[in-house]
Design an enzyme around this catalytic site. Structure first.
Site, PDB file in Angstrom:
ATOM      1  N   GLU A   6     -78.461 -23.277  55.759  1.00 44.11           N
ATOM      2  CA  GLU A   6     -78.983 -22.618  56.972  1.00 44.11           C
ATOM      3  C   GLU A   6     -77.841 -22.066  57.822  1.00 44.11           C
ATOM      4  O   GLU A   6     -77.944 -20.970  58.396  1.00 44.11           O
ATOM      5  CB  GLU A   6     -79.828 -23.601  57.796  1.00 44.11           C
ATOM      6  CG  GLU A   6     -80.451 -22.927  59.019  1.00 44.11           C
ATOM      7  CD  GLU A   6     -81.279 -23.868  59.874  1.00 44.11           C
ATOM      8  OE1 GLU A   6     -81.931 -24.792  59.327  1.00 44.11           O
ATOM      9  OE2 GLU A   6     -81.270 -23.687  61.110  1.00 44.11           O
ATOM     10  N   CYS A  31     -88.005 -20.067  56.770  1.00 43.66           N
ATOM     11  CA  CYS A  31     -88.936 -20.553  57.798  1.00 43.66           C
ATOM     12  C   CYS A  31     -88.886 -19.616  59.005  1.00 43.66           C
ATOM     13  O   CYS A  31     -87.797 -19.248  59.475  1.00 43.66           O
ATOM     14  CB  CYS A  31     -88.549 -21.969  58.220  1.00 43.66           C
ATOM     15  SG  CYS A  31     -89.600 -22.554  59.576  1.00 43.66           S
ATOM     16  N   THR A  86     -81.603 -25.671  63.005  1.00 47.47           N
ATOM     17  CA  THR A  86     -82.931 -26.156  63.427  1.00 47.47           C
ATOM     18  C   THR A  86     -83.144 -27.650  63.201  1.00 47.47           C
ATOM     19  O   THR A  86     -84.082 -28.217  63.763  1.00 47.47           O
ATOM     20  CB  THR A  86     -84.031 -25.415  62.642  1.00 47.47           C
ATOM     21  OG1 THR A  86     -83.783 -25.602  61.242  1.00 47.47           O
ATOM     22  CG2 THR A  86     -84.067 -23.946  62.984  1.00 47.47           C
ATOM     23  N   SER A  95     -80.789 -33.151  52.425  1.00 46.69           N
ATOM     24  CA  SER A  95     -81.747 -32.693  53.434  1.00 46.69           C
ATOM     25  C   SER A  95     -81.253 -33.078  54.825  1.00 46.69           C
ATOM     26  O   SER A  95     -81.255 -34.255  55.192  1.00 46.69           O
ATOM     27  CB  SER A  95     -83.115 -33.332  53.161  1.00 46.69           C
ATOM     28  OG  SER A  95     -83.959 -33.158  54.274  1.00 46.69           O
ATOM     29  N   SER A  96     -80.850 -32.081  55.584  1.00 45.63           N
ATOM     30  CA  SER A  96     -80.270 -32.345  56.900  1.00 45.63           C
ATOM     31  C   SER A  96     -81.240 -33.102  57.797  1.00 45.63           C
ATOM     32  O   SER A  96     -80.895 -34.117  58.407  1.00 45.63           O
ATOM     33  CB  SER A  96     -79.879 -31.006  57.546  1.00 45.63           C
ATOM     34  OG  SER A  96     -79.571 -31.173  58.895  1.00 45.63           O
ATOM     35  N   ASN A  97     -82.476 -32.638  57.870  1.00 45.53           N
ATOM     36  CA  ASN A  97     -83.408 -33.289  58.805  1.00 45.53           C
ATOM     37  C   ASN A  97     -83.692 -34.721  58.395  1.00 45.53           C
ATOM     38  O   ASN A  97     -83.891 -35.590  59.240  1.00 45.53           O
ATOM     39  CB  ASN A  97     -84.684 -32.445  58.957  1.00 45.53           C
ATOM     40  CG  ASN A  97     -85.648 -32.623  57.813  1.00 45.53           C
ATOM     41  OD1 ASN A  97     -86.452 -33.536  57.811  1.00 45.53           O
ATOM     42  ND2 ASN A  97     -85.559 -31.772  56.801  1.00 45.53           N
ATOM     43  N   HIS A 102     -73.852 -26.131  55.169  1.00 44.45           N
ATOM     44  CA  HIS A 102     -75.301 -26.197  54.982  1.00 44.45           C
ATOM     45  C   HIS A 102     -75.837 -24.774  54.799  1.00 44.45           C
ATOM     46  O   HIS A 102     -75.409 -23.850  55.488  1.00 44.45           O
ATOM     47  CB  HIS A 102     -75.956 -26.868  56.199  1.00 44.45           C
ATOM     48  CG  HIS A 102     -77.413 -27.155  55.964  1.00 44.45           C
ATOM     49  ND1 HIS A 102     -78.381 -26.174  56.097  1.00 44.45           N
ATOM     50  CD2 HIS A 102     -78.068 -28.279  55.582  1.00 44.45           C
ATOM     51  CE1 HIS A 102     -79.566 -26.709  55.810  1.00 44.45           C
ATOM     52  NE2 HIS A 102     -79.398 -27.989  55.498  1.00 44.45           N
ATOM     53  N   HIS A 160     -85.268 -28.949  50.248  1.00 43.70           N
ATOM     54  CA  HIS A 160     -84.336 -29.929  49.687  1.00 43.70           C
ATOM     55  C   HIS A 160     -85.061 -31.179  49.183  1.00 43.70           C
ATOM     56  O   HIS A 160     -84.969 -32.251  49.784  1.00 43.70           O
ATOM     57  CB  HIS A 160     -83.274 -30.288  50.733  1.00 43.70           C
ATOM     58  CG  HIS A 160     -82.325 -29.165  50.996  1.00 43.70           C
ATOM     59  ND1 HIS A 160     -81.753 -28.922  52.224  1.00 43.70           N
ATOM     60  CD2 HIS A 160     -81.845 -28.203  50.165  1.00 43.70           C
ATOM     61  CE1 HIS A 160     -80.954 -27.866  52.145  1.00 43.70           C
ATOM     62  NE2 HIS A 160     -81.006 -27.409  50.908  1.00 43.70           N
TER      63      HIS A 160
HETATM   64  O1  0CM Z   1     -82.393 -27.961  56.612  1.00 46.05           O
HETATM   65  P1  0CM Z   1     -82.716 -29.197  55.801  1.00 46.05           P
HETATM   66  O2  0CM Z   1     -81.556 -29.601  54.944  1.00 46.05           O
HETATM   67  O3  0CM Z   1     -83.294 -30.282  56.609  1.00 46.05           O
HETATM   68  O4  0CM Z   1     -83.838 -28.646  54.785  1.00 46.05           O
HETATM   69  P2  0CM Z   1     -85.047 -29.348  54.047  1.00 46.05           P
HETATM   70  O5  0CM Z   1     -85.382 -28.464  52.868  1.00 46.05           O
HETATM   71  O6  0CM Z   1     -84.824 -30.769  53.781  1.00 46.05           O
HETATM   72  O7  0CM Z   1     -86.197 -29.281  55.126  1.00 46.05           O
HETATM   73  C1  0CM Z   1     -86.925 -28.162  55.426  1.00 46.05           C
HETATM   74  C2  0CM Z   1     -86.241 -27.067  55.992  1.00 46.05           C
HETATM   75  C3  0CM Z   1     -85.712 -26.128  56.458  1.00 46.05           C
HETATM   76  C4  0CM Z   1     -85.098 -24.980  57.014  1.00 46.05           C
HETATM   77 FE1  SF4 Z   2     -88.988 -24.747  59.667  1.00 43.46          FE
HETATM   78 FE2  SF4 Z   2     -88.303 -26.927  61.025  1.00 43.46          FE
HETATM   79 FE3  SF4 Z   2     -89.598 -27.149  58.764  1.00 43.46          FE
HETATM   80 FE4  SF4 Z   2     -87.044 -26.333  58.730  1.00 43.46          FE
HETATM   81  S1  SF4 Z   2     -87.802 -28.355  59.359  1.00 43.46           S
HETATM   82  S2  SF4 Z   2     -88.745 -25.486  57.567  1.00 43.46           S
HETATM   83  S3  SF4 Z   2     -87.030 -25.124  60.653  1.00 43.46           S
HETATM   84  S4  SF4 Z   2     -90.388 -26.187  60.656  1.00 43.46           S
END
Ligand code: 0CM
Ligand code: SF4
Length: 323
Positions: free
Chosen positions: A140, A110, A179, A237-239, A138, A55
């Site tokens: 995932e 992942c 995750t 981006s969730s994280n 989402h 993302h």
């Molecule tokens: O899941 P998220 O929205 O955080 O995805 P991202 O592409 O920002 O980060 C990496 C991952 C995964 C799975």
């Molecule tokens: Fe994998 Fe975690 Fe990275 Fe998502 S944030 S791609 S689950 S290591």
């Protein structure tokens, strides 16, 4: 990292920047991007990618310039082009349809998301109904729910839902999680589930991944020391979104998300002694550098890196790309 102000720049006010460590790319993102790059190198452009590989618009646009074509669904992929599935994972129906159409596909899911998919299958095989803690819509969550037949998994988004979710009376229960959730929110949801269902089966080891956990821990270490947290990341981006929330909850008066340097008005840091800077797992370091350069237009930066964990984990490319 330590940067002492130079005399030439004395006119600019000093700004202390606490840089979170770890920040930015995780092993799953690094692998997913390499899969697309390597596929373009081996098979030539265009290589189709189902959903943003990670993302981040900057990553997506850079890969587009190399020959990647991003689509949302498989029916947008021509029969004779390779296709890569994004890091977030896909429902089982997607590889099934790719096989039916005899498409050549590479799965960039992942490995830590795939691990959760296997847990879901394991619980299902034992007759357990599964509660998935995660955010509706989402990719995932769509991918994880899509590992099993409709009705096998119920989504739980928050503590309130954990307290009243309806579950089948006649089946044992298990929970799994997305995750990239907030570690603290998830602990609250799990506590609510355990209070209601004491026998619920739990993951052997946390489903929230190491990268999510470490980036939140670094933000927590910095948050009480700064008046502003800048999170480099994307709104889908969730994280990365979780880092904004974690900063505010850990005592930082304000947290903002920016996609890249030009999105940041350096004036936002005027009068602040110290700010924090971090980046989500899908945000490249070059975008952090852009943000620091933007701040340096106005301030003399004194950068201190606050490292709470060292990450050495890497993931192998799929076998098809190793030979
Ligand atoms: O899941 P998220 O929205 O955080 O995805 P991202 O592409 O920002 O980060 C990496 C991952 C995964 C799975
Ligand atoms: Fe994998 Fe975690 Fe990275 Fe998502 S944030 S791609 S689950 S290591």
């Amino acid at each position: 990292m330590d940067q002492t102000p130079s005399p030439a720049a004395a006119a600019r006010p000093r700004l202390n920047v606490l840089l979170a460590g770890p920040r930015g790319f995780c092993a799953g993102v690094d692998r997913a991007i390499k899969i697309v790059e390597e596929a373009i190198r081996r098979y030539g452009a265009p290589v189709y990618v189902r959903h943003e590989i990670v993302h981040n618009r900057f990553v997506v646009e850079r890969l587009e310039r190399q020959g990647a074509v991003f689509v949302e669904e498989l029916d947008e992929v021509p029969d004779d082009a390779p296709v890569v599935f994004s890091a977030h994972g896909v429902p089982k129906s997607v590889p099934r349809e790719a096989e039916r159409r005899k498409l050549f596909y590479l799965d960039a899911t992942c490995p830590l998301v795939s691990k959760v998919h296997r847990e879901a299958e394991h619980h299902f095989a034992r007759g357990r109904h599964i509660l998935l803690i995660g955010h509706a819509g989402h990719p995932e969550v769509i991918g994880t729910m899509g590992q099993l037949p409709e009705g096998a998994v119920t989504l739980v988004e928050d503590e309130a839902q954990a307290r009243d979710v309806a579950v089948p009376e006649d089946r044992p229960l298990a929970f799994i999680t997305q995750t990239t959730l907030s570690v603290d929110d998830t602990a609250g949801i799990v506590a609510a589930l355990r209070a209601r269902f004491p026998g619920i089966h739990a993951p052997a080891k946390e489903d929230i991944c190491y990268a999510t956990t470490n980036r939140q821990a670094a933000v927590k270490a910095i948050a009480p020391r700064v008046a502003l947290m800048v999170v480099v990341g994307a709104p889908n981006s969730s994280n990365s979104l979780r880092l904004v929330e974690v900063a505010e909850r850990a005592g930082c008066p304000r947290a903002v998300m920016v996609q890249r340097g030009r999105d940041l008005d350096p004036g936002i840091a005027e009068g602040l002694g110290a700010i924090g800077v971090t980046a989500g797992a899908s945000a490249p370091e070059v975008l952090v550098e852009e943000v620091l350069a933007r701040l340096a237009e106005r301030f003399e930066l004194a950068i201190e890196e606050v490292v709470v964990a060292e990450e050495r984990i890497t993931f192998k490319l799929p076998a098809a790309l190793q030979a």
